[in-house]
Scaffold this motif. Structure first.
Motif, mmCIF file in Angstrom:
data_model
loop_
_atom_site.group_PDB
_atom_site.id
_atom_site.type_symbol
_atom_site.label_atom_id
_atom_site.label_comp_id
_atom_site.label_asym_id
_atom_site.label_seq_id
_atom_site.Cartn_x
_atom_site.Cartn_y
_atom_site.Cartn_z
ATOM 1 N N ILE A 114 33.337 36.082 -44.103
ATOM 2 C CA ILE A 114 32.756 37.260 -43.451
ATOM 3 C C ILE A 114 31.389 36.929 -42.865
ATOM 4 O O ILE A 114 31.085 37.289 -41.717
ATOM 5 N N ASP A 115 30.557 36.235 -43.635
ATOM 6 C CA ASP A 115 29.214 35.891 -43.153
ATOM 7 C C ASP A 115 29.288 35.000 -41.911
ATOM 8 O O ASP A 115 28.599 35.243 -40.909
ATOM 9 N N LYS A 116 30.121 33.974 -41.976
ATOM 10 C CA LYS A 116 30.242 33.064 -40.831
ATOM 11 C C LYS A 116 30.914 33.761 -39.653
ATOM 12 O O LYS A 116 30.544 33.535 -38.493
ATOM 13 N N GLY A 117 31.892 34.606 -39.950
ATOM 14 C CA GLY A 117 32.569 35.329 -38.883
ATOM 15 C C GLY A 117 31.642 36.284 -38.159
ATOM 16 O O GLY A 117 31.694 36.407 -36.928
ATOM 17 N N ARG A 118 30.789 36.957 -38.906
ATOM 18 C CA ARG A 118 29.834 37.868 -38.277
ATOM 19 C C ARG A 118 28.893 37.116 -37.347
ATOM 20 O O ARG A 118 28.582 37.588 -36.246
ATOM 21 N N ARG A 119 28.423 35.963 -37.798
ATOM 22 C CA ARG A 119 27.485 35.198 -36.971
ATOM 23 C C ARG A 119 28.160 34.654 -35.716
ATOM 24 O O ARG A 119 27.568 34.666 -34.631
ATOM 25 N N ALA A 120 29.390 34.188 -35.870
ATOM 26 C CA ALA A 120 30.058 33.528 -34.748
ATOM 27 C C ALA A 120 30.825 34.489 -33.850
ATOM 28 O O ALA A 120 30.906 34.276 -32.635
ATOM 29 N N LEU A 121 31.385 35.544 -34.439
ATOM 30 C CA LEU A 121 32.318 36.397 -33.701
ATOM 31 C C LEU A 121 31.845 37.836 -33.549
ATOM 32 O O LEU A 121 32.296 38.538 -32.641
ATOM 33 N N GLY A 122 30.979 38.287 -34.459
ATOM 34 C CA GLY A 122 30.523 39.673 -34.423
ATOM 35 C C GLY A 122 31.195 40.507 -35.501
ATOM 36 O O GLY A 122 32.305 40.201 -35.953
ATOM 37 N N ASP A 123 30.514 41.585 -35.906
ATOM 38 C CA ASP A 123 30.996 42.425 -37.006
ATOM 39 C C ASP A 123 32.386 42.996 -36.760
ATOM 40 O O ASP A 123 33.195 43.110 -37.677
#
Length: 211
Positions: free
Chosen positions: A94-103
């Motif tokens: 979730i943390d990496k996905g938020r940074r790379a892809l957005g919430d």
């Protein structure tokens, strides 16, 4: 609610309750025994770990396939009963996905929904419900009401509200979202059939319900 109409031991009551529970599980878990599924997932996990290592070779370059692999690894850990490791893995995804892809990216929403199931397995319904509500709000904002991940998350909130005995909110959300879920997933989907059966049971119990 439906027990009052059909009786706690009635076969339809038992079927509806079982269907509502199964609706929150993956299709694999519905058709494969738990023991066999765990064996399969343990075998899958080794392959997934290799894929994660390959896709995460450069920590500065977080790609969609890398985040998806992290979610897949976390899910496999969860399905083999390694809940602490799974929770940490979902949090990482979730943390990496938020940074790379957005919430609001579908993969991030999916990871948040899958993490909720860990709280359910631990019996932490209140924690799961709070997380599910937050995930649904994020899905609504980022994906819209009719996106697949939004529909699945909405169904999860509906189920958790019932488990938490928050009946009024459960009924309101079911009424608000059921048409979207039916249209988006199709009536043959086991989740849709379970929710529709439950909705019908509520109508039997309350003839004037939500009219």
């Amino acid at each position: 609610m439906f027990e009052a109409v059909l009786g706690a031991g009635d076969s339809d009551t038992l079927a509806i309750r079982a269907a509502l529970y199964q609706a929150s599980q993956s299709l694999e878990e519905q058709h494969i025994s738990e023991e066999a599924a765990q064996r399969d997932r343990a075998e899958d996990l080794a392959e997934i770990e290799q894929r994660v290592a390959h896709l995460s070779a450069d920590p500065e370059q977080i790609s969609l396939p890398a985040v998806a692999a992290l979610v897949e690894r976390a899910t496999a850990l969860r399905d083999t009963g390694r809940l602490d490791e799974a929770e940490a893995a979902f949090t990482e995804a979730i943390d990496k996905g938020r940074r790379a892809l957005g919430d609001g990216h579908p993969v991030v929403v999916s990871a948040r929904y899958r993490l909720i199931h860990i709280h359910r397995l631990r019996g932490h319904t209140d924690v799961a419900l709070a997380a599910a509500r937050a995930a649904l709000a994020e899905a609504d904002r980022g994906l819209g009401r009719t996106h697949y991940e939004t529909l699945i998350t909405a169904a999860g909130v509906i189920t958790l509200l019932l488990e938490a005995q928050q009946v009024e909110e459960h009924e309101e959300l079911l009424e608000d979202r059921l048409a979207d879920i039916i249209e988006g997933l199709g009536f043959s989907h086991p989740l849709v059939r379970a929710l529709a059966a439950h909705r019908a049971s509520l109508t039997l119990g309350q003839p004037d319900w939500r009219r």
